[in-house]
Design a protein around this motif. Structure first.
Motif, mmCIF file in Angstrom:
data_model
loop_
_atom_site.group_PDB
_atom_site.id
_atom_site.type_symbol
_atom_site.label_atom_id
_atom_site.label_comp_id
_atom_site.label_asym_id
_atom_site.label_seq_id
_atom_site.Cartn_x
_atom_site.Cartn_y
_atom_site.Cartn_z
ATOM 1 N N LYS A 1 0.840 -1.205 0.000
ATOM 2 C CA LYS A 1 0.000 0.000 0.000
ATOM 3 C C LYS A 1 0.879 1.260 0.000
ATOM 4 O O LYS A 1 0.597 2.226 -0.716
ATOM 5 C CB LYS A 1 -0.913 -0.006 1.221
ATOM 6 C CG LYS A 1 -1.991 -1.091 1.201
ATOM 7 C CD LYS A 1 -2.835 -1.026 2.455
ATOM 8 C CE LYS A 1 -3.881 -2.137 2.468
ATOM 9 N NZ LYS A 1 -4.699 -2.118 3.712
ATOM 10 N N LEU A 2 1.942 1.255 0.809
ATOM 11 C CA LEU A 2 2.836 2.411 0.845
ATOM 12 C C LEU A 2 3.574 2.589 -0.487
ATOM 13 O O LEU A 2 3.760 3.725 -0.952
ATOM 14 C CB LEU A 2 3.847 2.241 1.990
ATOM 15 C CG LEU A 2 3.255 2.158 3.401
ATOM 16 C CD1 LEU A 2 4.366 1.913 4.422
ATOM 17 C CD2 LEU A 2 2.481 3.427 3.733
ATOM 18 N N LEU A 3 3.967 1.485 -1.095
ATOM 19 C CA LEU A 3 4.664 1.574 -2.376
ATOM 20 C C LEU A 3 3.742 2.092 -3.474
ATOM 21 O O LEU A 3 4.148 2.911 -4.317
ATOM 22 C CB LEU A 3 5.224 0.205 -2.762
ATOM 23 C CG LEU A 3 6.350 -0.344 -1.859
ATOM 24 C CD1 LEU A 3 6.715 -1.757 -2.274
ATOM 25 C CD2 LEU A 3 7.572 0.562 -1.913
ATOM 26 N N VAL A 4 2.500 1.648 -3.492
ATOM 27 C CA VAL A 4 1.554 2.118 -4.507
ATOM 28 C C VAL A 4 1.299 3.610 -4.344
ATOM 29 O O VAL A 4 1.215 4.361 -5.334
ATOM 30 C CB VAL A 4 0.238 1.322 -4.412
ATOM 31 C CG1 VAL A 4 -0.847 1.963 -5.278
ATOM 32 C CG2 VAL A 4 0.458 -0.115 -4.848
ATOM 33 N N LYS A 5 1.198 4.068 -3.115
ATOM 34 C CA LYS A 5 0.996 5.499 -2.881
ATOM 35 C C LYS A 5 2.165 6.307 -3.419
ATOM 36 O O LYS A 5 1.971 7.370 -4.039
ATOM 37 C CB LYS A 5 0.790 5.733 -1.386
ATOM 38 C CG LYS A 5 0.501 7.183 -1.022
ATOM 39 C CD LYS A 5 0.270 7.329 0.474
ATOM 40 C CE LYS A 5 -0.023 8.789 0.824
ATOM 41 N NZ LYS A 5 -0.279 8.952 2.290
ATOM 42 N N ARG A 6 3.364 5.814 -3.176
ATOM 43 C CA ARG A 6 4.558 6.521 -3.673
ATOM 44 C C ARG A 6 4.605 6.492 -5.201
ATOM 45 O O ARG A 6 4.994 7.493 -5.831
ATOM 46 C CB ARG A 6 5.811 5.847 -3.114
ATOM 47 C CG ARG A 6 7.088 6.622 -3.341
ATOM 48 C CD ARG A 6 7.169 7.837 -2.433
ATOM 49 N NE ARG A 6 8.412 8.563 -2.597
ATOM 50 C CZ ARG A 6 8.843 9.480 -1.748
ATOM 51 N NH1 ARG A 6 8.116 9.786 -0.672
ATOM 52 N NH2 ARG A 6 9.977 10.125 -1.955
ATOM 53 N N LEU A 7 4.206 5.393 -5.797
ATOM 54 C CA LEU A 7 4.213 5.298 -7.256
ATOM 55 C C LEU A 7 3.184 6.246 -7.874
ATOM 56 O O LEU A 7 3.434 6.839 -8.935
ATOM 57 C CB LEU A 7 3.928 3.854 -7.683
ATOM 58 C CG LEU A 7 5.050 2.844 -7.420
ATOM 59 C CD1 LEU A 7 4.552 1.426 -7.680
ATOM 60 C CD2 LEU A 7 6.251 3.151 -8.297
ATOM 61 N N LYS A 8 2.054 6.416 -7.248
ATOM 62 C CA LYS A 8 1.050 7.341 -7.767
ATOM 63 C C LYS A 8 1.552 8.779 -7.753
ATOM 64 O O LYS A 8 1.314 9.547 -8.698
ATOM 65 C CB LYS A 8 -0.242 7.221 -6.952
ATOM 66 C CG LYS A 8 -1.011 5.939 -7.196
ATOM 67 C CD LYS A 8 -2.298 5.929 -6.378
ATOM 68 C CE LYS A 8 -3.122 4.658 -6.659
ATOM 69 N NZ LYS A 8 -4.380 4.615 -5.876
ATOM 70 N N ILE A 9 2.246 9.141 -6.671
ATOM 71 C CA ILE A 9 2.790 10.500 -6.592
ATOM 72 C C ILE A 9 3.828 10.722 -7.696
ATOM 73 O O ILE A 9 3.850 11.769 -8.354
ATOM 74 C CB ILE A 9 3.409 10.738 -5.206
ATOM 75 C CG1 ILE A 9 2.322 10.685 -4.125
ATOM 76 C CG2 ILE A 9 4.143 12.067 -5.162
ATOM 77 C CD1 ILE A 9 2.858 10.773 -2.709
ATOM 78 N N ALA A 10 4.700 9.729 -7.900
ATOM 79 C CA ALA A 10 5.713 9.857 -8.957
ATOM 80 C C ALA A 10 5.067 9.915 -10.330
ATOM 81 O O ALA A 10 5.518 10.661 -11.215
ATOM 82 C CB ALA A 10 6.688 8.676 -8.879
ATOM 83 N N TYR A 11 3.993 9.180 -10.530
ATOM 84 C CA TYR A 11 3.326 9.168 -11.828
ATOM 85 C C TYR A 11 2.634 10.505 -12.099
ATOM 86 O O TYR A 11 2.658 11.012 -13.233
ATOM 87 C CB TYR A 11 2.309 8.020 -11.867
ATOM 88 C CG TYR A 11 1.591 7.890 -13.186
ATOM 89 C CD1 TYR A 11 2.215 7.335 -14.289
ATOM 90 C CD2 TYR A 11 0.269 8.330 -13.317
ATOM 91 C CE1 TYR A 11 1.554 7.214 -15.501
ATOM 92 C CE2 TYR A 11 -0.410 8.215 -14.520
ATOM 93 C CZ TYR A 11 0.233 7.658 -15.610
ATOM 94 O OH TYR A 11 -0.432 7.547 -16.812
ATOM 95 N N GLN A 12 2.029 11.104 -11.098
ATOM 96 C CA GLN A 12 1.349 12.382 -11.276
ATOM 97 C C GLN A 12 2.348 13.510 -11.551
ATOM 98 O O GLN A 12 2.066 14.414 -12.348
ATOM 99 C CB GLN A 12 0.517 12.709 -10.036
ATOM 100 C CG GLN A 12 -0.679 11.794 -9.830
ATOM 101 C CD GLN A 12 -1.707 11.930 -10.944
ATOM 102 O OE1 GLN A 12 -1.892 12.993 -11.554
ATOM 103 N NE2 GLN A 12 -2.401 10.827 -11.229
ATOM 104 N N HIS A 13 3.507 13.456 -10.934
ATOM 105 C CA HIS A 13 4.519 14.497 -11.133
ATOM 106 C C HIS A 13 5.490 14.154 -12.267
ATOM 107 O O HIS A 13 6.444 14.894 -12.499
ATOM 108 C CB HIS A 13 5.318 14.726 -9.841
ATOM 109 C CG HIS A 13 4.510 15.357 -8.751
ATOM 110 N ND1 HIS A 13 3.657 14.652 -7.929
ATOM 111 C CD2 HIS A 13 4.420 16.669 -8.343
ATOM 112 C CE1 HIS A 13 3.086 15.462 -7.055
ATOM 113 N NE2 HIS A 13 3.530 16.702 -7.280
ATOM 114 N N LYS A 14 5.248 13.033 -12.934
ATOM 115 C CA LYS A 14 6.070 12.580 -14.054
ATOM 116 C C LYS A 14 7.553 12.440 -13.643
ATOM 117 O O LYS A 14 8.461 12.837 -14.359
ATOM 118 C CB LYS A 14 5.943 13.541 -15.245
ATOM 119 C CG LYS A 14 4.524 13.611 -15.808
ATOM 120 C CD LYS A 14 4.453 14.550 -16.992
ATOM 121 C CE LYS A 14 3.032 14.619 -17.554
ATOM 122 N NZ LYS A 14 2.928 15.519 -18.721
#
Length: 368
Positions: free
Chosen positions: A112-125
């Motif tokens: 869950k923590l990793l997915v949250k971090r991946l979403k932030i990286a994806y939104q900020h490219k």
């Protein structure tokens, strides 16, 4: 609700799971230790059993094989190849019930923590791989809420360094130990043995000295061992020296440098390339003692002839041989001698102050 018992040590009970697919088609293989909460991960393009086994070999070569491995019922974990690998490595596989991910809750919480971090990286490219690396490092050095200690502290018995300053950065005094003493003894023995084998000597090279650099490339057999170009030593740290010439800086080991000795004016006579200077004394400066060594011994009752007078010697021909004429023959004026002028030879030896002629013994007969 039953809880998983706390293991007795690090890396005994480990959980694993696959996270993905990601937008680029990759998967994330995650491992977490139940004792320390330490995380290991790997990005994968393929999620076959062979690929997962290869990654496990790479990860387990550092902390070792766990005793228990908790996984879900994915086809990668239930294959005969995966079971055989766990059996060979002495790993007991524990599989969770189907459709019950809570049984593997420790790794699911990390996902869950990793997915949250991946979403932030994806939104900020941002680069999601770098973001995951930053997150795992931060997680492993941060005290966990359940244990109160950082995962690396429990896993390796030390806290690894990150960007945040810690107590270990304050320069705490390191106490001596038996391991430190043993290491010093072993290094000193190795140094003495190597120095004796190579015939090593102390090199007296300091800042400001002029040195030659050893050639490491030999274009032909006549290449000298040291380049004749002179360099100045700018800095020396241990066995490493920095030399410079015309703005060019080079770093070399001092064993590749040869010091040029400083020559003083008094050392010019010892120069192997110079000729020795010989002081020549003119003949007129000879002392009386030196002249006496070159003069003939004086006969008792006779005075040596004066150097200013000429010494005349008359020869007379007798029986086809030339002999010195006696005083009576020289004064008597024989008719034979006076008749033939060619039979008389007068040799005058004029001795000047700079030349001394020595006549030892009677004159030898001269053949015509």
């Amino acid at each position: 609700m039953s809880r998983t018992p706390f293991p007795t040590g690090p890396w005994i009970c480990v959980a694993s799971d696959l996270l993905g697919p990601l937008p680029n088609g990759e998967f994330l293989l995650v491992f977490i230790d139940y004792y320390s909460r330490y995380i290991e991960f790997k990005f994968l393009r393929s999620i076959t059993s062979t690929t997962i086994i290869d990654v496990m070999k790479e990860i387990f070569c550092r902390p070792g094989f766990p005793k228990y491995l908790r996984t879900d019922n994915g086809r990668q974990y239930i294959s005969s190849e995966f079971k055989e690998y766990c059996k060979v490595c002495g790993i007991e596989q524990i599989r969770t019930p189907p459709y019950w991910p809570q049984a593997n809750g420790e790794v699911e919480n990390i996902n869950k923590l990793l997915v949250k971090r991946l979403k932030i990286a994806y939104q900020h490219k941002n680069n999601y791989k770098e973001e995951i690396q930053k997150f795992v490092l931060m997680y492993n050095v941060t005290p966990h809420s359940s244990t109160g200690s950082a995962p690396t502290q429990l896993m390796f018995n030390r806290l690894i360094r990150d960007k945040m300053p810690g107590i270990q950065d304050l320069g705490a005094e390191v106490l001596d130990s038996a391991e430190r003493d043993q290491d010093c003894v072993a290094k000193q023995k190795g140094k003495e043995s190597a120095d004796k084998k190579r015939g090593a000597k102390e090199i007296d090279i300091g800042v400001g000295d002029k040195v030659l650099i050893k050639n490491v490339v030999f274009p032909h057999k006549l290449t000298p061992n040291f380049d004749p170009t002179e360099y100045d030593v700018l800095e020396r740290k241990g066995n490493i020296a920095i030399v410079s010439r015309d703005g060019r800086r080079l770093t070399r080991n001092i064993s590749h440098l040869k010091k040029i000795p400083i020559r003083s004016p008094s050392d010019s006579s010892s120069d192997p390339g110079s000729f020795p200077q010989v002081q020549v004394t003119p003949p007129e400066e000879l002392t009386n003692t030196e002249q006496s060594e070159h003069q003939p011994a004086q006969t008792a009752g006779m005075e040596p002839p004066s150097l200013d007078q000429g010494l005349k010697l008359k020869l007379i021909k007798k029986g086809g041989m030339w002999e010195p004429a006696s005083k009576s023959e020289g004064d008597g004026g024989s008719s034979d001698v006076s008749a033939d002028v060619n039979d008389w030879f007068i040799i005058s030896l004029l001795c000047s102050s700079s030349v001394t002629r020595t006549i030892d013994g009677p004159a030898s007969p001269v053949r015509k």
